[in-house]
Motif scaffolding. Structure first.
Motif, mmCIF file in Angstrom:
data_model
loop_
_atom_site.group_PDB
_atom_site.id
_atom_site.type_symbol
_atom_site.label_atom_id
_atom_site.label_comp_id
_atom_site.label_asym_id
_atom_site.label_seq_id
_atom_site.Cartn_x
_atom_site.Cartn_y
_atom_site.Cartn_z
ATOM 1 N N SER A 1 4.182 0.975 6.042
ATOM 2 C CA SER A 1 3.099 0.325 5.278
ATOM 3 C C SER A 1 1.909 -0.134 6.473
ATOM 4 O O SER A 1 0.882 -0.039 6.192
ATOM 5 C CB SER A 1 3.503 -0.783 4.637
ATOM 6 O OG SER A 1 2.506 -1.590 4.230
ATOM 7 N N ARG A 2 2.490 -0.630 7.403
ATOM 8 C CA ARG A 2 1.484 -1.209 8.574
ATOM 9 C C ARG A 2 0.760 0.013 9.173
ATOM 10 O O ARG A 2 -0.305 -0.089 9.601
ATOM 11 C CB ARG A 2 2.153 -2.081 9.557
ATOM 12 C CG ARG A 2 2.574 -3.526 9.012
ATOM 13 C CD ARG A 2 3.135 -4.220 10.232
ATOM 14 N NE ARG A 2 4.395 -3.843 10.728
ATOM 15 C CZ ARG A 2 5.782 -4.048 10.467
ATOM 16 N NH1 ARG A 2 5.644 -5.054 9.479
ATOM 17 N NH2 ARG A 2 6.732 -3.753 10.785
ATOM 18 N N ASN B 1 7.950 -1.336 5.537
ATOM 19 C CA ASN B 1 7.096 -2.458 6.178
ATOM 20 C C ASN B 1 6.441 -1.614 7.363
ATOM 21 O O ASN B 1 5.188 -1.861 7.356
ATOM 22 C CB ASN B 1 7.650 -3.711 6.680
ATOM 23 C CG ASN B 1 7.833 -4.780 5.285
ATOM 24 O OD1 ASN B 1 7.462 -4.292 4.269
ATOM 25 N ND2 ASN B 1 8.793 -5.460 5.685
ATOM 26 N N ALA C 1 2.813 -4.688 0.350
ATOM 27 C CA ALA C 1 2.367 -3.008 0.766
ATOM 28 C C ALA C 1 1.461 -2.609 -0.140
ATOM 29 O O ALA C 1 0.424 -1.998 0.359
ATOM 30 C CB ALA C 1 3.419 -2.204 0.878
ATOM 31 N N ARG D 1 -1.953 -4.279 0.650
ATOM 32 C CA ARG D 1 -2.415 -3.814 1.876
ATOM 33 C C ARG D 1 -3.157 -2.465 1.557
ATOM 34 O O ARG D 1 -4.203 -2.188 2.153
ATOM 35 C CB ARG D 1 -1.362 -3.718 2.899
ATOM 36 C CG ARG D 1 -2.108 -3.093 4.255
ATOM 37 C CD ARG D 1 -0.796 -3.108 5.345
ATOM 38 N NE ARG D 1 -0.118 -4.436 5.769
ATOM 39 C CZ ARG D 1 1.108 -4.865 5.704
ATOM 40 N NH1 ARG D 1 1.713 -4.024 4.926
ATOM 41 N NH2 ARG D 1 1.395 -5.695 5.862
ATOM 42 N N ALA E 1 6.600 4.381 2.605
ATOM 43 C CA ALA E 1 7.120 2.976 2.416
ATOM 44 C C ALA E 1 7.363 2.898 0.944
ATOM 45 O O ALA E 1 8.628 2.149 1.046
ATOM 46 C CB ALA E 1 5.715 2.175 2.774
ATOM 47 N N SER E 2 6.655 3.344 0.218
ATOM 48 C CA SER E 2 7.264 3.155 -1.269
ATOM 49 C C SER E 2 8.475 3.569 -1.387
ATOM 50 O O SER E 2 9.563 3.047 -2.189
ATOM 51 C CB SER E 2 6.218 3.881 -2.180
ATOM 52 O OG SER E 2 4.862 2.987 -2.162
ATOM 53 N N TYR F 1 1.733 4.787 2.769
ATOM 54 C CA TYR F 1 2.239 4.042 1.812
ATOM 55 C C TYR F 1 3.116 4.851 1.036
ATOM 56 O O TYR F 1 3.916 4.218 0.209
ATOM 57 C CB TYR F 1 1.077 3.385 1.040
ATOM 58 C CG TYR F 1 0.045 2.624 1.914
ATOM 59 C CD1 TYR F 1 0.405 1.343 2.346
ATOM 60 C CD2 TYR F 1 -1.032 2.870 2.046
ATOM 61 C CE1 TYR F 1 -0.409 0.655 2.977
ATOM 62 C CE2 TYR F 1 -2.218 2.096 2.934
ATOM 63 C CZ TYR F 1 -1.839 1.053 3.478
ATOM 64 O OH TYR F 1 -2.624 0.297 3.955
ATOM 65 N N TYR G 1 11.123 1.107 -0.216
ATOM 66 C CA TYR G 1 11.134 0.312 -1.134
ATOM 67 C C TYR G 1 12.039 0.326 -2.277
ATOM 68 O O TYR G 1 12.862 -0.432 -2.758
ATOM 69 C CB TYR G 1 9.860 -0.544 -1.229
ATOM 70 C CG TYR G 1 9.187 -1.097 -0.294
ATOM 71 C CD1 TYR G 1 9.640 -1.899 0.590
ATOM 72 C CD2 TYR G 1 7.624 -0.787 -0.144
ATOM 73 C CE1 TYR G 1 8.855 -2.025 1.827
ATOM 74 C CE2 TYR G 1 6.882 -1.162 0.874
ATOM 75 C CZ TYR G 1 7.582 -1.860 1.644
ATOM 76 O OH TYR G 1 6.726 -2.166 3.079
ATOM 77 N N HIS H 1 7.356 -4.392 -1.493
ATOM 78 C CA HIS H 1 6.544 -3.419 -1.943
ATOM 79 C C HIS H 1 5.260 -4.006 -2.413
ATOM 80 O O HIS H 1 4.345 -3.306 -2.085
ATOM 81 C CB HIS H 1 7.439 -2.835 -3.128
ATOM 82 C CG HIS H 1 7.073 -1.518 -3.607
ATOM 83 N ND1 HIS H 1 7.917 -0.671 -4.371
ATOM 84 C CD2 HIS H 1 5.739 -0.935 -3.028
ATOM 85 C CE1 HIS H 1 7.128 0.419 -4.776
ATOM 86 N NE2 HIS H 1 5.910 0.298 -3.785
#
Length: 415
Positions: free
Chosen positions: A316-317, A313, A361, A364, A324-325, A321, A328, A358
């Motif tokens: 992601s913010r 997360n 994200a 987003r 981030a993936s 990404y 997850y 996920h």
């Protein structure tokens, strides 16, 4: 050596203070022999495979031994510090630290510790943060009803009460855990507005769990309903931390590690609430070395899972990404392994949580079709699980009714 009493009353008091060593319990184990829940069980405490260890023989104890280490109901630390003779004399004379005013004044030190455990670890059925997940989610949007606000305020007040009682009992581990709970419950009650206060509590929890020294007066400020921090306050840190060499002679390093794990995770959440995602990631990642030797059980894997989702997360913010993936996916894999060979219920919970995170994200990132597909998977699995749960519940009700009818018939025949 004092003067010997010549009066009968004095002699009686002196005799009453004597301890019959023949009836004392066995000495506490050596600190290095206390492994807590890192020591697995040969048989599960409850029927089924819910506590099965993945990749090794044995079963998890559900954290019971760790809780015993943290609360120390048997007062092993005090007994090692004082020696059994002095400890039991102090216990008999009611000279050990405990609350002597207020509603708990008539409770023994042991009973107060039980109350402390309830303040720290008990969860109501309607509690928002009930469950093993520690994934940070902003819960304050200004639309909360009065009942929700009151419940959150009550939970926060309980954490402050736990901190006050921990300090009175002089239980450092519980003091650190109380501060971690204060961090968590402050975020739940105040949201981002309380992030600075929450972070301060987490930092103080880490200070207690560390190898240096801490100041009890500085800690006690956080037990106030509205803490006022004096920028000119000069610390008088004289109490050794849980990883201090003098303390490690009295209790195992595991106590420090357990408190650090809790404090670091909550500190990461506070930093996330402040928008400091890079610092949050660095904080979350400090927990992983403390988990390396922990068993692959659902209880600990929820902790690992929460860290990976929180890190995902944060990335992601920050717009990363791809990274981030990957986080997850690691979190989802932990859950899938439990679905296949561990605790299926917890495994499904981990999978659903990681997929939801996920999906958000992906949304987003503007990848709406992928996000919708993931959320659809979560929803379909939830519907399937609910149907299976309802079916099982109905079958159990039929079986219970049949058993009751059978017993009634047997009783009728006997009469």
């Amino acid at each position: 050596m004092g003067k010997k009493s010549k009066h009968a009353a004095g002699l009686a008091k002196a005799a009453n203070r004597k301890i019959d060593k023949s009836i004392l319990p066995a000495p506490p184990p050596k600190p290095e022999d206390e492994l807590g829940s890192a020591k697995t069980l040969e048989e599960p405490t409850l029927p089924g495979s819910g506590f099965k260890i993945i990749g090794a023989d044995g079963y998890d104890d559900g954290g019971v031994a760790d809780l015993s280490l943290l609360i120390d109901l048997e007062d092993n630390v005090q007994r090692r510090r004082r020696g059994d003779s002095e400890y039991f004399q102090a216990l008999k004379a009611d000279l050990l630290p405990r609350a002597i005013k207020g509603p708990m004044a008539k409770m023994s030190r042991r009973e107060q510790k039980v109350s402390l455990a309830q303040l720290l670890f008990s969860e109501d059925d309607d509690c928002e943060d009930k469950g093993p997940s520690e994934v940070y989610v902003e819960q304050v949007d200004g639309e909360e009803d009065a009942a929700t606000v009151k419940h959150r305020a009550d939970r926060l007040a309980q954490a402050r009460a736990a901190l006050r009682l921990s300090l009175l009992l002089r239980e450092s581990a519980c003091t650190s855990l109380s501060l971690s709970e204060l961090c968590k419950r402050t975020l739940t009650y105040s949201g981002k507005k309380g992030a600075v206060e929450a972070l301060r509590c987490a930092d103080k929890a880490l200070e207690i769990a560390g190898s240096g020294f801490w100041d009890g007066d500085d800690i006690a400020i956080e037990a106030d309903d509205e803490p006022v921090i004096d920028p000119k306050y000069e610390k008088n840190a004289t109490t050794p931390g849980l990883a201090n060499p003098t303390i490690l002679k009295l209790q195992p390093i595991r106590v420090s590690h357990l408190c650090k794990r809790s404090a670091l995770l909550q500190r990461g959440n506070a930093l996330s609430a402040m928008g400091k995602d890079k610092e949050a990631i660095e904080t979350y990642e400090q927990v992983f070395p403390l988990l390396e030797d922990e068993p692959r059980c659902a209880r600990v894997d929820w902790e690992r899972h929460s860290l990976h989702v929180n890190i995902g997360n944060s990335h992601s913010r920050g717009g990363d990404y791809d990274t981030a993936s990957k986080q997850y996916e690691i979190a989802e894999k932990l859950g899938q392994e439990h679905v296949e060979i561990g605790n299926e219920k917890d495994g499904k919970g981990m999978v659903a949580c990681s997929r939801r995170a996920h999906a958000f994200a992906l949304r987003r990132a503007g990848r709406m079709d992928e996000a919708k597909a993931l959320l659809r998977q979560v929803l379909e699995q939830q519907i399937k699980d609910n149907l299976e749960a309802d079916k099982k519940k109905a079958e159990e009700a039929v079986a219970a009714a049949a058993e009751a009818a059978k017993k009634a018939e047997e009783d009728k025949e006997k009469s």
